[in-house]
Enzyme design. Structure first.
Site, PDB file in Angstrom:
ATOM      1  N   ASP A   1      22.721  33.555 -12.604  1.00 37.92           N
ATOM      2  CA  ASP A   1      21.470  33.077 -12.021  1.00 37.92           C
ATOM      3  C   ASP A   1      20.366  33.126 -13.073  1.00 37.92           C
ATOM      4  O   ASP A   1      19.989  34.202 -13.541  1.00 37.92           O
ATOM      5  CB  ASP A   1      21.086  33.951 -10.823  1.00 37.92           C
ATOM      6  CG  ASP A   1      19.789  33.499 -10.169  1.00 37.92           C
ATOM      7  OD1 ASP A   1      19.861  32.702  -9.218  1.00 37.92           O
ATOM      8  OD2 ASP A   1      18.703  33.934 -10.609  1.00 37.92           O
TER       9      ASP A   1
ATOM     10  N   TYR B   1      12.358  31.636 -17.029  1.00 34.79           N
ATOM     11  CA  TYR B   1      12.866  32.821 -17.719  1.00 34.79           C
ATOM     12  C   TYR B   1      12.926  32.614 -19.238  1.00 34.79           C
ATOM     13  O   TYR B   1      12.986  33.578 -19.990  1.00 34.79           O
ATOM     14  CB  TYR B   1      14.260  33.208 -17.230  1.00 34.79           C
ATOM     15  CG  TYR B   1      14.374  33.583 -15.771  1.00 34.79           C
ATOM     16  CD1 TYR B   1      13.251  33.756 -14.954  1.00 34.79           C
ATOM     17  CD2 TYR B   1      15.627  33.759 -15.189  1.00 34.79           C
ATOM     18  CE1 TYR B   1      13.379  34.086 -13.615  1.00 34.79           C
ATOM     19  CE2 TYR B   1      15.759  34.102 -13.853  1.00 34.79           C
ATOM     20  CZ  TYR B   1      14.639  34.260 -13.070  1.00 34.79           C
ATOM     21  OH  TYR B   1      14.781  34.586 -11.747  1.00 34.79           O
TER      22      TYR B   1
ATOM     23  N   LYS C   1      16.367  27.092 -11.729  1.00 35.33           N
ATOM     24  CA  LYS C   1      15.273  26.902 -10.778  1.00 35.33           C
ATOM     25  C   LYS C   1      14.166  26.041 -11.371  1.00 35.33           C
ATOM     26  O   LYS C   1      13.906  26.088 -12.572  1.00 35.33           O
ATOM     27  CB  LYS C   1      14.699  28.260 -10.355  1.00 35.33           C
ATOM     28  CG  LYS C   1      15.735  29.268  -9.893  1.00 35.33           C
ATOM     29  CD  LYS C   1      15.117  30.601  -9.532  1.00 35.33           C
ATOM     30  CE  LYS C   1      16.174  31.669  -9.321  1.00 35.33           C
ATOM     31  NZ  LYS C   1      16.738  32.181 -10.578  1.00 35.33           N
TER      32      LYS C   1
ATOM     33  N   HIS D   1      11.603  27.292  -7.124  1.00 39.25           N
ATOM     34  CA  HIS D   1      11.444  28.708  -7.440  1.00 39.25           C
ATOM     35  C   HIS D   1      10.470  29.433  -6.505  1.00 39.25           C
ATOM     36  O   HIS D   1      10.736  30.554  -6.069  1.00 39.25           O
ATOM     37  CB  HIS D   1      10.987  28.852  -8.901  1.00 39.25           C
ATOM     38  CG  HIS D   1      11.333  30.163  -9.510  1.00 39.25           C
ATOM     39  ND1 HIS D   1      11.600  30.319 -10.856  1.00 39.25           N
ATOM     40  CD2 HIS D   1      11.462  31.393  -8.984  1.00 39.25           C
ATOM     41  CE1 HIS D   1      11.867  31.582 -11.108  1.00 39.25           C
ATOM     42  NE2 HIS D   1      11.789  32.259  -9.995  1.00 39.25           N
TER      43      HIS D   1
END
Length: 278
Positions: free
Chosen positions: A45, A50, A75, A108
């Site tokens: 994930d 990120y 996401k 998200h």
């Protein structure tokens, strides 16, 4: 070891235990994800925000594991929800991952102050039709957000990834999701170390009774509650430890004792409220 799978409302399956890379250093991501894949994880994930999709992609390529044996989630970030931005954002994520599709693509956050989450969901429906993602879902969406996107499109998310741990169980959202066939993914499943979860008598007693660590005990609680969970760790030993949760089962009394750790007033939240993130 076989990690159990759950069936999504679109007929696809998802490994119930995966590996998350939230706050994993992009420079270390390839090594850490390779460690996880070597340990036996097959569900990764990540997210555009990120900053480590490239590392995830390099690890997947280096692992030699056939693509159809992996489940990869990424996401859509909040500033890409408007207009046709989601259509460009998925292509950028796929390029960074080195993949032609992901298994699950999520909105998200609803970011309601931006006013674009319905448009974002409409675009994810279109993206699914292109084959660039097999399944679509959301993250951090509350019942009001879920109701609005389903009414707008007639398409129900496969999952809702929400903050969920013993002190903050989001019972209203979980019940709403369950009644609409939406599976729950738990982020921050161990409370992100922001309170003494492992020192609570309920967790400590169950861990001692089964000869497991408190972390393994809480992960087992999630699994028995039906949550999809993906703990993260930079430690290879901890990565393997988090996977060693399928050889024991908590009793109904142990589950109930952990259930009551949530005071029910929202005070256990350790992350942001979905309406406050934009």
């Amino acid at each position: 070891m076989t990690i159990p799978t759950l069936t999504l409302n679109d007929g696809h399956t998802i490994p119930q235990l995966g590996f998350g890379v939230f706050k994993v250093d992009p420079a270390e991501t390839e090594r850490i994800v390779l460690d996880a894949l070597d340990a036996g994880y097959r569900h990764i994930d990540t997210a555009a925000i990120y900053g480590n999709e490239e590392g995830v992609g390099r690890a997947i390529a280096a692992s030699g594991i056939p693509r159809d044996e992996l489940f990869v989630t990424t996401k859509l970030w909040n500033d890409r929800q408007g207009g046709d931005e989601p259509l460009a954002a998925i292509d950028e994520s796929l390029d960074r991952l080195g993949l032609d599709h992901v298994d699950l693509y999520l909105v998200h956050w609803p970011a309601p102050k931006n006013g674009d989450y319905v448009n974002a969901w409409e675009k994810l429906v279109a993206i699914r039709e292109t084959g660039k993602t097999r399944s679509i879902g959301v993250s951090n969406h509350l019942p009001a957000h879920l109701t609005e996107i389903v009414q707008a499109t007639g398409v129900t998310p496969a999952v809702d990834q929400i903050e969920l741990h013993p002190a903050y169980q989001q019972r209203e959202t979980v019940a709403f999701a369950g009644s609409h066939g939406i599976l729950i993914e738990a982020w921050g499943p161990l409370g992100q170390g922001k309170y003494d979860l492992f020192g609570t008598p309920a967790v400590a007693a169950a861990a001692a009774a089964h000869g497991k660590t408190p972390a393994q005990t809480v992960l087992r609680w999630h699994l028995q509650k039906g949550n999809i969970v993906f703990p993260k760790s930079n430690s290879p030993a901890r990565v393997r430890e988090n996977l060693d949760v399928f050889d024991f089962e908590l009793t109904p009394a142990e589950i109930a004792a952990i259930d009551v750790l949530d005071p029910g007033d929202g005070s256990g939240r350790v992350g942001s409220h979905p309406n406050d993130v934009s």
